[in-house]
Design a protein around this motif. Structure first.
Motif, mmCIF file in Angstrom:
data_model
loop_
_atom_site.group_PDB
_atom_site.id
_atom_site.type_symbol
_atom_site.label_atom_id
_atom_site.label_comp_id
_atom_site.label_asym_id
_atom_site.label_seq_id
_atom_site.Cartn_x
_atom_site.Cartn_y
_atom_site.Cartn_z
ATOM 1 N N GLN A 116 16.933 6.375 -7.401
ATOM 2 C CA GLN A 116 17.932 6.047 -8.418
ATOM 3 C C GLN A 116 18.743 4.830 -7.996
ATOM 4 O OE1 GLN A 116 20.845 9.143 -8.822
ATOM 5 N NE2 GLN A 116 21.163 9.367 -6.622
ATOM 6 N N GLY A 117 19.540 4.327 -8.951
ATOM 7 C CA GLY A 117 20.405 3.195 -8.673
ATOM 8 C C GLY A 117 19.633 1.913 -8.431
ATOM 9 N N GLU A 118 20.239 1.020 -7.669
ATOM 10 C CA GLU A 118 19.614 -0.272 -7.388
ATOM 11 C C GLU A 118 18.337 -0.123 -6.582
ATOM 12 O OE1 GLU A 118 22.370 -2.894 -5.574
ATOM 13 O OE2 GLU A 118 23.752 -2.950 -7.277
ATOM 14 N N LYS A 121 14.954 -0.065 -8.271
ATOM 15 C CA LYS A 121 14.399 -1.337 -8.740
ATOM 16 C C LYS A 121 14.162 -2.321 -7.597
ATOM 17 C CE LYS A 121 16.902 -0.854 -13.118
ATOM 18 N NZ LYS A 121 17.914 -1.461 -14.028
ATOM 19 N N SER A 122 14.509 -1.928 -6.392
ATOM 20 C CA SER A 122 14.390 -2.817 -5.241
ATOM 21 C C SER A 122 12.942 -2.951 -4.793
ATOM 22 C CB SER A 122 15.240 -2.287 -4.088
ATOM 23 O OG SER A 122 14.871 -2.883 -2.865
ATOM 24 N N ASN A 123 12.506 -4.178 -4.524
ATOM 25 C CA ASN A 123 11.144 -4.398 -4.038
ATOM 26 C C ASN A 123 10.917 -3.708 -2.703
ATOM 27 O OD1 ASN A 123 10.466 -5.988 -6.240
ATOM 28 N ND2 ASN A 123 11.144 -7.872 -5.263
ATOM 29 N N GLN A 205 3.578 -6.044 -6.815
ATOM 30 C CA GLN A 205 4.821 -6.339 -6.111
ATOM 31 C C GLN A 205 4.909 -7.842 -5.838
ATOM 32 O OE1 GLN A 205 7.439 -4.420 -4.990
ATOM 33 N NE2 GLN A 205 6.621 -2.763 -6.228
ATOM 34 N N PRO A 206 6.084 -8.444 -6.006
ATOM 35 C CA PRO A 206 6.215 -9.895 -5.809
ATOM 36 C C PRO A 206 5.726 -10.390 -4.458
ATOM 37 C CG PRO A 206 8.168 -9.035 -6.877
ATOM 38 C CD PRO A 206 7.326 -7.840 -6.515
ATOM 39 N N SER A 207 6.022 -9.651 -3.373
ATOM 40 C CA SER A 207 5.576 -10.107 -2.057
ATOM 41 C C SER A 207 4.060 -10.042 -1.930
ATOM 42 C CB SER A 207 6.231 -9.279 -0.954
ATOM 43 O OG SER A 207 5.910 -7.913 -1.103
ATOM 44 N N LEU A 208 3.455 -8.989 -2.474
ATOM 45 C CA LEU A 208 1.998 -8.881 -2.462
ATOM 46 C C LEU A 208 1.386 -9.976 -3.318
ATOM 47 C CD1 LEU A 208 -0.685 -7.491 -1.872
ATOM 48 C CD2 LEU A 208 -0.206 -5.911 -3.750
ATOM 49 N N ARG A 209 1.963 -10.181 -4.507
ATOM 50 C CA ARG A 209 1.452 -11.225 -5.390
ATOM 51 C C ARG A 209 1.562 -12.602 -4.746
ATOM 52 N NH1 ARG A 209 4.339 -10.063 -9.526
ATOM 53 N NH2 ARG A 209 5.918 -11.695 -9.405
ATOM 54 N N ALA A 210 2.687 -12.872 -4.075
ATOM 55 C CA ALA A 210 2.888 -14.169 -3.432
ATOM 56 C C ALA A 210 1.860 -14.397 -2.328
ATOM 57 C CB ALA A 210 4.298 -14.256 -2.872
ATOM 58 N N SER A 211 1.584 -13.356 -1.532
ATOM 59 C CA SER A 211 0.601 -13.515 -0.458
ATOM 60 C C SER A 211 -0.797 -13.726 -1.025
ATOM 61 C CB SER A 211 0.621 -12.292 0.462
ATOM 62 O OG SER A 211 0.248 -11.118 -0.246
ATOM 63 N N MET A 212 -1.102 -13.085 -2.138
ATOM 64 C CA MET A 212 -2.422 -13.255 -2.732
ATOM 65 C C MET A 212 -2.562 -14.621 -3.407
ATOM 66 S SD MET A 212 -3.223 -9.405 -4.105
ATOM 67 C CE MET A 212 -4.994 -9.575 -4.013
ATOM 68 N N VAL A 213 -1.482 -15.096 -3.988
ATOM 69 C CA VAL A 213 -1.488 -16.467 -4.526
ATOM 70 C C VAL A 213 -1.743 -17.452 -3.397
ATOM 71 C CG1 VAL A 213 -0.020 -18.279 -5.509
ATOM 72 C CG2 VAL A 213 -0.054 -16.013 -6.550
ATOM 73 N N TYR A 214 -1.068 -17.242 -2.286
ATOM 74 C CA TYR A 214 -1.210 -18.132 -1.130
ATOM 75 C C TYR A 214 -2.653 -18.160 -0.633
ATOM 76 C CZ TYR A 214 -0.260 -20.198 3.441
ATOM 77 O OH TYR A 214 -0.264 -21.017 4.548
ATOM 78 N N ILE A 215 -3.273 -16.987 -0.561
ATOM 79 C CA ILE A 215 -4.625 -16.913 -0.001
ATOM 80 C C ILE A 215 -5.685 -17.330 -1.007
ATOM 81 C CG2 ILE A 215 -6.375 -15.341 0.930
ATOM 82 C CD1 ILE A 215 -4.038 -13.630 2.008
#
Length: 233
Positions: A116-118, A121-123, A205-215
């Motif tokens: 619940q709460g923030e 929604k936190s990554n 997840q943004p961090s997973l997506r960012a790493s996959m974009v990078y690779i």
């Protein structure tokens, strides 16, 4: 005896007194949550922020410490709630532990801290929950096919009670499952994540997506030797 030694002896008398064990267990659990959360999140945040985040050095440092503080705080809160709940449940049960206590204590801690709460929604919190879900799924899959009293799937060190044998497999089918279940799980997991990345990348997840974009995405982008050999665009 010096004042330092006297203070040390007094402190040890307090922490070694059996009467103080219950609150000290809770206190140490909080400490362990803070330390472990910081040790795990800081290097991860350091790498991810400097690889994939834009912004000034000050902004990057703030992002690293924010992620580290959030992870450490969440684990400390969960440790406090879990250990406190276990103590309360055991006390209400006449001092006797029960199998359901850990489930109920985990349920409360998971809801309050991560549900619940923030944090909902936190990554960072979502990554923790997703990681735990995958581990639980793997463990339950092993227990579902493992006969009671037999430990070859999860290892003899896990106790004599074995699994729960929901599928009632024959020994031959159990061996086949042991041989092919992990390759199937790994293959389907990677197939699913790559399909999502190529088709619905915004769901990852943004961090997973960012790493996959990078690779993967950046593997198709270069305009010279510099950004082909040394770094991406």
């Amino acid at each position: 005896m010096s004042s330092y030694e006297a203070l040390k002896n007094s402190f040890e008398n307090v922490i070694l007194d059996p009467k103080n064990k219950a609150p000290l267990v809770i206190l140490k659990a909080i400490r362990n949550g803070i330390v472990y959360g910081a040790k795990i999140r800081f290097p991860h945040a350091l790498v991810m922020v400097f690889l994939f985040r834009s912004g000034t050095l000050q902004q990057k440092i703030k992002a690293i410490f924010k992620a580290t503080r959030q992870h450490a705080t969440n684990l400390a809160k969960f440790a406090f709630l879990y250990k406190s709940s276990m103590l309360a449940l055991r006390t209400s049960n006449g001092g006797k532990p029960a199998a359901a206590h850990s489930f109920l204590a985990g349920l409360l801690g998971g809801y309050v801290v991560f549900g619940q709460g923030e944090n909902a929604k936190s990554n960072v919190s979502q990554q923790i929950v997703i990681y735990l879900f995958a581990r639980v799924a793997l463990a339950l899959a092993s227990l579902a096919v493992q006969p009671p009293g037999e430990n070859t799937l999860v290892g003899g060190t896990y106790g004599p009670h074995g699994g729960i044998g929901l599928l009632r497999l024959s020994p031959e089918n159990t061996e086949l499952l042991k041989k092919y279940s992990w390759p199937a799980f790994a293959s389907l997991s990677w197939a699913g994540v790559m399909w999502l990345f190529e088709t619905y990348p915004e769901t990852l997840q943004p961090s997973l997506r960012a790493s996959m974009v990078y690779i993967y995405d950046n593997a198709e982008k270069w305009n010279g030797a510099r950004n082909f050999l040394w770094h991406n665009e």
